[in-house]
Design an enzyme around this catalytic site. Sequence first.
Site, mmCIF file in Angstrom:
data_model
loop_
_atom_site.group_PDB
_atom_site.id
_atom_site.type_symbol
_atom_site.label_atom_id
_atom_site.label_comp_id
_atom_site.label_asym_id
_atom_site.label_seq_id
_atom_site.Cartn_x
_atom_site.Cartn_y
_atom_site.Cartn_z
ATOM 1 N N THR A 255 0.867 -1.183 0.000
ATOM 2 C CA THR A 255 0.000 0.000 0.000
ATOM 3 C C THR A 255 0.902 1.231 0.000
ATOM 4 O O THR A 255 2.124 1.109 0.027
ATOM 5 C CB THR A 255 -0.914 0.043 1.244
ATOM 6 O OG1 THR A 255 -0.127 0.350 2.401
ATOM 7 C CG2 THR A 255 -1.657 -1.265 1.435
ATOM 8 N N CYS A 256 0.308 2.404 0.023
ATOM 9 C CA CYS A 256 1.115 3.624 0.061
ATOM 10 C C CYS A 256 1.841 3.776 1.399
ATOM 11 O O CYS A 256 2.831 4.502 1.486
ATOM 12 C CB CYS A 256 0.267 4.849 -0.231
ATOM 13 S SG CYS A 256 -1.072 5.101 0.940
ATOM 14 N N ASN A 257 1.376 3.093 2.429
ATOM 15 C CA ASN A 257 1.973 3.222 3.751
ATOM 16 C C ASN A 257 2.849 2.067 4.182
ATOM 17 O O ASN A 257 3.599 2.190 5.135
ATOM 18 C CB ASN A 257 0.884 3.405 4.813
ATOM 19 C CG ASN A 257 0.239 4.758 4.732
ATOM 20 O OD1 ASN A 257 0.886 5.737 4.387
ATOM 21 N ND2 ASN A 257 -1.037 4.821 5.023
ATOM 22 N N ARG A 258 2.754 0.913 3.504
ATOM 23 C CA ARG A 258 3.560 -0.225 3.937
ATOM 24 C C ARG A 258 3.723 -1.258 2.833
ATOM 25 O O ARG A 258 2.941 -1.323 1.898
ATOM 26 C CB ARG A 258 2.962 -0.885 5.174
ATOM 27 C CG ARG A 258 1.609 -1.504 4.930
ATOM 28 C CD ARG A 258 1.058 -2.067 6.226
ATOM 29 N NE ARG A 258 -0.324 -2.447 6.045
ATOM 30 C CZ ARG A 258 -0.936 -3.311 6.789
ATOM 31 N NH1 ARG A 258 -0.300 -3.900 7.773
ATOM 32 N NH2 ARG A 258 -2.189 -3.596 6.574
#
Length: 73
Positions: free
Chosen positions: A47-50
């Site tokens: 994802t954009c965060n992980r």
Amino acid sequence: MRLLLVGTSHRVAPVEVRERLGFGAEVGGDVVARLAGADGEAVALSTCNRVCLYLAHADLEVAEERARAELAA
């Protein structure tokens, strides 16, 4: 089977690192196939965060080497 988690998130890696490690849906199936091989199981989450790689294998050293190879590519 033993379970291995390798990954990073927005809490520990800057966006430049996460962008380099991330992958889209079009290559996700290929990543999972390489990680699982013929003798294991794998799930990849990006994802954009992980970015997380979950590997199940009888030999954790084999699973870790596959994860390292995938992330280094």
